[in-house]
Design an enzyme around this catalytic site. Sequence first.
Site, mmCIF file in Angstrom:
data_model
loop_
_atom_site.group_PDB
_atom_site.id
_atom_site.type_symbol
_atom_site.label_atom_id
_atom_site.label_comp_id
_atom_site.label_asym_id
_atom_site.label_seq_id
_atom_site.Cartn_x
_atom_site.Cartn_y
_atom_site.Cartn_z
ATOM 1 N N CYS A 1 0.857 -1.186 0.000
ATOM 2 C CA CYS A 1 0.000 0.000 0.000
ATOM 3 C C CYS A 1 0.892 1.235 0.000
ATOM 4 O O CYS A 1 1.751 1.393 0.863
ATOM 5 C CB CYS A 1 -0.896 -0.032 1.233
ATOM 6 S SG CYS A 1 -1.722 1.518 1.573
ATOM 7 N N CYS B 1 0.804 3.246 3.251
ATOM 8 C CA CYS B 1 1.525 2.547 4.332
ATOM 9 C C CYS B 1 3.022 2.782 4.157
ATOM 10 O O CYS B 1 3.744 3.005 5.137
ATOM 11 C CB CYS B 1 1.221 1.046 4.321
ATOM 12 S SG CYS B 1 -0.354 0.614 5.095
ATOM 13 N N ASP C 1 -0.092 16.754 -1.042
ATOM 14 C CA ASP C 1 -0.498 15.921 -2.174
ATOM 15 C C ASP C 1 0.457 16.163 -3.345
ATOM 16 O O ASP C 1 0.875 17.296 -3.609
ATOM 17 C CB ASP C 1 -1.940 16.261 -2.579
ATOM 18 C CG ASP C 1 -2.558 15.189 -3.459
ATOM 19 O OD1 ASP C 1 -3.466 14.486 -2.997
ATOM 20 O OD2 ASP C 1 -2.118 15.044 -4.633
ATOM 21 N N HIS D 1 -3.384 0.953 8.816
ATOM 22 C CA HIS D 1 -4.086 0.814 7.539
ATOM 23 C C HIS D 1 -5.576 0.509 7.728
ATOM 24 O O HIS D 1 -5.940 -0.500 8.314
ATOM 25 C CB HIS D 1 -3.443 -0.299 6.699
ATOM 26 C CG HIS D 1 -4.122 -0.483 5.369
ATOM 27 N ND1 HIS D 1 -3.683 0.135 4.216
ATOM 28 C CD2 HIS D 1 -5.233 -1.169 5.016
ATOM 29 C CE1 HIS D 1 -4.485 -0.175 3.218
ATOM 30 N NE2 HIS D 1 -5.442 -0.974 3.679
ATOM 31 N N ASN E 1 -12.716 10.613 0.087
ATOM 32 C CA ASN E 1 -13.379 9.836 -0.944
ATOM 33 C C ASN E 1 -13.482 8.392 -0.464
ATOM 34 O O ASN E 1 -12.556 7.858 0.149
ATOM 35 C CB ASN E 1 -12.587 9.897 -2.253
ATOM 36 C CG ASN E 1 -12.551 11.300 -2.832
ATOM 37 O OD1 ASN E 1 -13.529 12.038 -2.742
ATOM 38 N ND2 ASN E 1 -11.436 11.683 -3.427
ATOM 39 N N HIS F 1 -7.713 8.390 3.783
ATOM 40 C CA HIS F 1 -7.028 9.680 3.793
ATOM 41 C C HIS F 1 -8.042 10.805 3.682
ATOM 42 O O HIS F 1 -9.091 10.655 3.060
ATOM 43 C CB HIS F 1 -5.996 9.776 2.660
ATOM 44 C CG HIS F 1 -6.540 9.499 1.297
ATOM 45 N ND1 HIS F 1 -6.763 8.221 0.830
ATOM 46 C CD2 HIS F 1 -6.937 10.330 0.293
ATOM 47 C CE1 HIS F 1 -7.256 8.278 -0.403
ATOM 48 N NE2 HIS F 1 -7.373 9.547 -0.746
ATOM 49 N N HIS G 1 -8.421 14.690 2.408
ATOM 50 C CA HIS G 1 -7.872 15.820 1.652
ATOM 51 C C HIS G 1 -8.247 17.099 2.382
ATOM 52 O O HIS G 1 -9.403 17.265 2.785
ATOM 53 C CB HIS G 1 -8.492 15.910 0.251
ATOM 54 C CG HIS G 1 -8.243 14.736 -0.632
ATOM 55 N ND1 HIS G 1 -7.318 14.757 -1.655
ATOM 56 C CD2 HIS G 1 -8.809 13.499 -0.678
ATOM 57 C CE1 HIS G 1 -7.326 13.588 -2.288
ATOM 58 N NE2 HIS G 1 -8.223 12.807 -1.720
HETATM 59 P P1 AMP Z 1 -8.070 9.707 -3.800
HETATM 60 O O1 AMP Z 1 -8.448 9.874 -5.245
HETATM 61 O O2 AMP Z 1 -9.039 10.331 -2.849
HETATM 62 O O3 AMP Z 1 -7.764 8.259 -3.473
HETATM 63 O O4 AMP Z 1 -6.741 10.554 -3.607
HETATM 64 C C1 AMP Z 1 -5.463 10.039 -3.736
HETATM 65 C C2 AMP Z 1 -4.532 11.221 -3.715
HETATM 66 O O5 AMP Z 1 -3.232 10.767 -3.420
HETATM 67 C C3 AMP Z 1 -4.454 11.983 -5.038
HETATM 68 O O6 AMP Z 1 -4.825 13.337 -4.823
HETATM 69 C C4 AMP Z 1 -2.978 11.847 -5.446
HETATM 70 O O7 AMP Z 1 -2.475 13.008 -6.052
HETATM 71 C C5 AMP Z 1 -2.320 11.567 -4.123
HETATM 72 N N1 AMP Z 1 -1.062 10.814 -4.177
HETATM 73 C C6 AMP Z 1 -0.831 9.638 -4.805
HETATM 74 N N2 AMP Z 1 0.434 9.236 -4.601
HETATM 75 C C7 AMP Z 1 1.027 10.182 -3.817
HETATM 76 C C8 AMP Z 1 2.320 10.332 -3.246
HETATM 77 N N3 AMP Z 1 3.296 9.435 -3.448
HETATM 78 N N4 AMP Z 1 2.587 11.438 -2.512
HETATM 79 C C9 AMP Z 1 1.603 12.369 -2.307
HETATM 80 N N5 AMP Z 1 0.358 12.258 -2.783
HETATM 81 C C10 AMP Z 1 0.065 11.192 -3.547
HETATM 82 ZN ZN ZN Z 2 -2.105 1.293 3.789
#
Ligand code: AMP
Ligand code: ZN
Length: 116
Positions: free
Chosen positions: A3, A6, A29, A45, A86, A99, A101
């Site tokens: 993950c 994680c 982000d 997790h 989400n 997570h 936002h």
């Molecule tokens: P969601 O669509 O709600 O699952 O959001 C996932 C978020 O994680 C998106 O806004 C991505 O830009 C962000 N994301 C994915 N990988 C990384 C990473 N390695 N570092 C920071 N943000 C990330």
């Molecule tokens: Zn995880």
Amino acid sequence: MNCIFCKIAAGVIPSTKVYEDDKVLAFNDLNPVAPVHILIIPKEHFASIVDIPEEKMEIVAHIHNVINKIAVEQGFDKTGFRVITNCGDDGGQEVKHLHYHVLAGKKLPNYEAQDK
Ligand code: AMP
Ligand code: ZN
């Protein structure tokens, strides 16, 4: 551990850390959609909010406390912000580790205008 969040929580994948304690991590982000776009994750997790067992639900209150702390620290408690989590496919969740936002720093678009 397969993950990505994680791995970020464990420091295996780097992130731009905004806040950390023993239970949660907040980081920027990678693809921000606002001047401020922070993600807050629990270190434990859970795939999404529906996967948090009732007896562990205090993590959600803790996350909200951390959001408040960051908001005050960065000053967007005064200008306003949006908190989004989400959940699942229809919710547009791409990373299956809970997570939140936090978006701030501009007048955010009114999502009520989206197609039903
Ligand atoms: P969601 O669509 O709600 O699952 O959001 C996932 C978020 O994680 C998106 O806004 C991505 O830009 C962000 N994301 C994915 N990988 C990384 C990473 N390695 N570092 C920071 N943000 C990330
Ligand atoms: Zn995880």
